[in-house]
Design an enzyme around this catalytic site. Structure first.
Site, mmCIF file in Angstrom:
data_model
loop_
_atom_site.group_PDB
_atom_site.id
_atom_site.type_symbol
_atom_site.label_atom_id
_atom_site.label_comp_id
_atom_site.label_asym_id
_atom_site.label_seq_id
_atom_site.Cartn_x
_atom_site.Cartn_y
_atom_site.Cartn_z
ATOM 1 N N ASP A 1 49.789 3.459 61.812
ATOM 2 C CA ASP A 1 50.260 4.176 62.998
ATOM 3 C C ASP A 1 51.414 3.443 63.683
ATOM 4 O O ASP A 1 52.064 4.015 64.566
ATOM 5 C CB ASP A 1 49.121 4.340 64.016
ATOM 6 C CG ASP A 1 48.099 5.370 63.585
ATOM 7 O OD1 ASP A 1 48.491 6.335 62.899
ATOM 8 O OD2 ASP A 1 46.910 5.214 63.921
ATOM 9 N N ASP B 1 44.661 11.159 68.988
ATOM 10 C CA ASP B 1 43.650 11.221 67.934
ATOM 11 C C ASP B 1 42.442 11.999 68.452
ATOM 12 O O ASP B 1 42.315 12.268 69.646
ATOM 13 C CB ASP B 1 43.199 9.811 67.541
ATOM 14 C CG ASP B 1 44.327 8.999 66.916
ATOM 15 O OD1 ASP B 1 45.127 9.598 66.188
ATOM 16 O OD2 ASP B 1 44.394 7.786 67.167
ATOM 17 N N ASP C 1 45.623 3.729 66.300
ATOM 18 C CA ASP C 1 44.772 2.550 66.175
ATOM 19 C C ASP C 1 44.926 1.819 64.851
ATOM 20 O O ASP C 1 44.496 0.674 64.717
ATOM 21 C CB ASP C 1 43.302 2.919 66.375
ATOM 22 C CG ASP C 1 42.845 4.016 65.411
ATOM 23 O OD1 ASP C 1 43.620 4.394 64.513
ATOM 24 O OD2 ASP C 1 41.703 4.495 65.567
#
Length: 598
Positions: free
Chosen positions: A327, A30, A323
């Protein structure tokens, strides 16, 4: 390995992940909070064609706006009322975010503009809300004050702007205004600023909360600077043959600007690939773009899953950060799922193999490095044991054959090179302590300079096997040669000693040689003259400990008698101790040098 990872802010939920880390070829990460600090600061506002700059850094409450008016105040109020976070302030005008960092940034902005966000929220009571999700990319909160209900909305420009029909003055939004808003967002993105659109609408009593016919108030541009250590970590990955891919829900230009700052963009990579573009690709076409691109923007969790599935089909060993609840499927799919310990959901943590307690990208890289170190320690541990035991097997086999051939006897029986008790001593003392020390080996400066290993490769490569066999033969040859030179009736006997004394001296020499041989395996590739890694302090201590025990064994009568040994003379011990290191290390280092030159 797991304990070392824990000291470096990595909690290991699956022990197999420690080994797999050493094979990782691709890291999918990310942006927000991992590559960046996740310390949001509102840098600019866009209202009615005007760009307003905001001074100050981070959550420091000192700062000011270059311009303010009724619309700017309405935009700030909307940001406060569409947020759910809070601030904890100290006496130094420094605040700490409680909750979402972006929400906290709006509260800091309110403080800078002189707006009292606590009073504002106290006046506008929350009634209902539509929370943020990666699919919606916006959040809406319905509030009421004095019987008047109003919906406050904030989110990405792509999702909020299509819901807006009027401007702050209540006039229909024109194409010219929409174009100017898009241009402002694009300009923010090129400066690595993340733009959010803010809008509101009045909701009459009895009407459902609908995100439609909104009044557009403006844009807020947030700065979330990259972490200082990220660029170095990315460069380390590139040296180690590991690709780093960035997936974010942000604007492509924002993603591209951040990627450029941290060194992710290749020279021929002009722009980020969007989730919409990925959605249209399948099979080989998808594989080609994933091989060429490193930055992916406007990505949903479903598209991230599609990306990692394509990478896995190409044979990549993938580690991925995540997170959110959505996901979890991708975290389960990849070889090493990495959850964020500070900002991650419980679902993401449960789906992961590792948990980062500090949410930092360089922690992932350190974990990969530690995975390589752990695997290397296992290789050294096994190679050291195989080498020593192979040498003893060869020595016992040929020594027994030659003793029978030359009819070497003692007390009426064939004179074996070693007794069972002496072999047991070597297995427990000579091997035990150094082998444990290998497991505690430190990181080598070379560990991140070679490509990831193939997970299908055997633990010991052909090169390591050559080193094992060659060093084992050297141990056996040294031991048998010493026995022959000192035995009565040997082929090349130069000094005739008592058989028990001869076998004791040869035993001491073999134990010392095996301990010295441990230093051969501190670096499996480089020799002494090729910049070999220095042995760790645990190994040096273990070798000295085992050597001193063996020295005591041939120095004290009670211990010597128990193992069928004699007491050695000091000068014989000294000669053996001084000559053996060169006889052991020189051949093994020549083998390493030859293998590196091939």
């Amino acid at each position: 390995g797991a304990s070392k990872l824990a000291k470096n802010n990595v909690l290991c939920r699956q022990m197999s992940a420690v080994e797999t880390l050493g094979s990782v070829t691709t890291i999918v990460t990310d942006k927000t909070g991992t590559l960046t600090k996740n310390e949001m600061t509102v840098r600019s506002l866009y209202c009615d064609g005007k760009t307003i700059s905001v001074s100050g850094d981070g959550y420091h409450l000192e700062g000011e706006l270059s311009h303010t008016d009724e619309q700017v105040e309405a935009l700030i109020d909307c940001g406060v009322l569409a947020s759910g976070g809070s601030l904890e302030k100290d006496s130094q005008q420094q605040a700490t975010a409680v909750g979402d960092p972006m929400d906290a940034a709006f509260l800091v902005l309110a403080e800078k503009s002189g707006r009292n966000w606590q009073t504002l929220r106290g006046e506008w009571k929350e009634i209902d809300s539509l929370p943020f999700s990666s699919e919606r990319a916006r959040v809406s909160i319905l509030r009421e004050r004095d019987g008047h209900r109003q919906l406050f909305v904030k989110g990405s420009c792509d999702t909020v702007l299509p819901l807006c029909t009027t401007d702050f003055q209540g006039r229909p939004l024109t194409e010219e205004q929409l174009s100017a808003i898009r241009k402002a967002e694009h300009s923010f993105a090129e400066k690595a600023l993340r733009g959010l659109a803010l809008a509101r609408r009045s909701v009459p009593d009895g009407e459902e909360m609908k995100e439609e016919s909104l009044q557009f108030l403006g844009l807020a541009a947030f700065e979330d600077p990259p972490r200082q250590e990220v660029r170095e970590a990315v460069e380390l990955c590139q040296k180690a043959g590991i690709r780093v891919l960035m997936c974010t829900g942000d604007h492509p230009k924002t993603a591209q600007a951040i990627a450029s700052r941290v060194g992710l963009l290749e020279a021929d990579e002009k722009q980020a690939l969007t989730g919409a573009e990925i959605a249209e690709l399948e099979g080989e076409a998808l594989a080609q773009v994933t091989r060429k691109h490193h930055v992916f923007a406007r990505f949903s969790p479903q598209q991230k899953l599609k990306l990692v599935e394509s990478l896995i089909e190409q044979g990549e060993v993938v580690a991925m950060t995540g997170d959110g609840v959505n996901d979890a499927p991708a975290l389960k799919k990849v070889h090493v799922g990495v959850a964020m310990g500070k900002s991650g959901t419980a679902v993401a943590v449960e789906a992961s193999d590792l948990v980062l307690t500090d949410d930092r990208f360089n922690t992932i890289v350190n974990a990969v490095k530690e995975g390589r170190v752990v695997y290397g320690n296992i290789q050294r541990f096994i190679a050291f044991l195989f080498s020593g035991n192979f040498g003893v097997v060869v020595a016992m086999f040929f020594g027994s054959l030659l003793a029978g051939f030359f009819d070497l006897r003692y007390n009426g029986t064939i004179l074996l090179p070693l007794s069972a008790a002496q072999i047991l001593w070597m297995n427990l003392v000579t091997d035990g302590a150094p082998a444990l020390a290998f497991a505690m080996g430190r990181s080598s400066e070379h560990v991140m300079t070679h490509p990831p290993r193939n997970p299908k490769d055997p633990i010991l490569s052909k090169e390591i096997w050559r080193l094992v066999f060659s060093s084992g033969f050297v141990l056996a040859a040294l031991f048998l040669t010493l026995l022959d030179l000192l035995y009565i009736g040997g082929v090349f006997t130069v000094v005739e000693f008592d058989p028990v004394y001869t076998r004791t001296l040869a035993f001491y020499a073999l134990v010392t040689a095996r301990l010295v041989n441990a230093f051969t395996f501190t670096d499996l590739e480089r020799g002494i003259w090729s910049g070999a890694t220095l042995p760790n302090s645990y190994l040096i201590g273990a070798v000295l400990f085992s050597w001193l025990l063996t020295l005591g064994l041939v120095s004290f009568p009670v211990a010597a008698d128990f193992f069928g040994l004699a007491i050695l003379k000091f000068h014989h011990v000294l000669y053996a101790t001084l000559t053996i290191p060169a006889l052991v290390l020189l051949p093994s280092n020549m083998v390493k040098f030859w293998q590196r030159k091939r």
